[in-house]
Enzyme design. Sequence first.
Site: not given
Ligand code: NAD
Ligand code: TYD
Length: 343
Positions: A12, A34, A125-127, A153, A157, A279
């Site tokens: 993101i 990092k 996150t909504d989690e 996780y 958060k 889950h």
């Molecule tokens: P991601 O895992 O793809 O990226 C995380 C980034 O943070 C990586 O580039 C990693 O190198 C960097 N990082 C990790 N530890 C670090 C540290 N100690 N110092 C500096 N950099 C560090 O994550 P994402 O999916 O892009 O999520 C970004 C943010 O959005 C997170 O805070 C996550 O909780 C939040 N978020 C994600 C989702 C989703 O669906 N992916 C939804 C809601 C919120």
């Molecule tokens: P994920 O992409 O890990 O996001 P989050 O756990 O943060 O919602 O998983 C999305 C949903 O898909 C979650 O209900 C777990 C499920 N899932 C599978 O069924 N198989 C998989 O291999 C993965 C990675 C996730």
Amino acid sequence: MTILVTGGAGFIGANFIYYEQEKHPEDRIVCLDKLTYAGNLSTLEAAMKHPNFRFVRADICDVEAVNALFAEEKPDIVVNFAAESHVDRSIEDPGIFLRTNIIGTQVLMDASLKHGVKRYHQVSTDEVYGDLPLDRPDLFFTESTPLKTSSPYSSSKAGADLLVNAYHRTYGLPTTLSRCSNNYGPYQFPEKLIPLMIANALADKPLPVYGEGLNVRDWLYVEDHCKAIDLIIRHGKVGEVYNIGGHNEMKNIDIVRLICAALGKSEDLIVHVSDRKGHDMRYAIDPTKIHSELGWLPETKFADGIQKTIRWYLDNRAWWENIISGEYRNYYDKMYGERLGRQ
Ligand code: NAD
Ligand code: TYD
């Protein structure tokens, strides 16, 4: 204006950097990351060509490195995306989640106070709200839903979210906080549901669905999330929390079936594997506040966004194949080697 984006080599954060460079090319973007297993510098290859961009490799928990960067760059706004983000990894090894997600947030907020940052934005996150039952489709998470986490996780958060509120109230740090639903789109690491299923389906590998696959997630196209954060950091009210989500609820199994259909693959690839511990059943966001206060609405419908995303993974095979092979980890050395060896 200078915006410090932490975690910008991840999914993101990188999309946010591209969004900002397009929307506000006058702003300087400094990315601090990092480069953990989830960080991929090649994702930022095009961003690095922008004259108003700088990448710095550092850990958000490293007080000295963080303060040195704040002193040098004097950011006006900090947007903290840096986190350990994968639920399954947090179940295997919670420690690094507490360190990065909680302590890292503290270090960034201390530096923000010390260096007079005008806005500290925490990407959450909504989690943190836990989950909703499948038989109550009338229920949604609002900003006042109590925090009730399920995984290490989401607990880490939530810990950070509480600390953000405390820094605002106790020290007057000008904070905002956003809680978004599941994102999908370009540059998502292929350990998450959608890119994993696309990559496996293309390789005719099994598609591992946890349990029956009936869990519901509220999917948002990543660009809509970036747009929401951009609005919040520029127009949101200090001290406030904003939920972000687009009423796009989907069962996991339906997403996997849709991916099979889009790629012309048989659903016989689907295998039901043992369920994730603890889950969460359903996430669903009520985005009324961000809509009414900031005028935000999602622009990309799931039906279009998922096709765009699948297309992106087909057109950018090298990006994710390098991740699967591990080659992406050499990119930093290749690009920066001697130049930035010290970082
Ligand atoms: P991601 O895992 O793809 O990226 C995380 C980034 O943070 C990586 O580039 C990693 O190198 C960097 N990082 C990790 N530890 C670090 C540290 N100690 N110092 C500096 N950099 C560090 O994550 P994402 O999916 O892009 O999520 C970004 C943010 O959005 C997170 O805070 C996550 O909780 C939040 N978020 C994600 C989702 C989703 O669906 N992916 C939804 C809601 C919120
Ligand atoms: P994920 O992409 O890990 O996001 P989050 O756990 O943060 O919602 O998983 C999305 C949903 O898909 C979650 O209900 C777990 C499920 N899932 C599978 O069924 N198989 C998989 O291999 C993965 C990675 C996730």
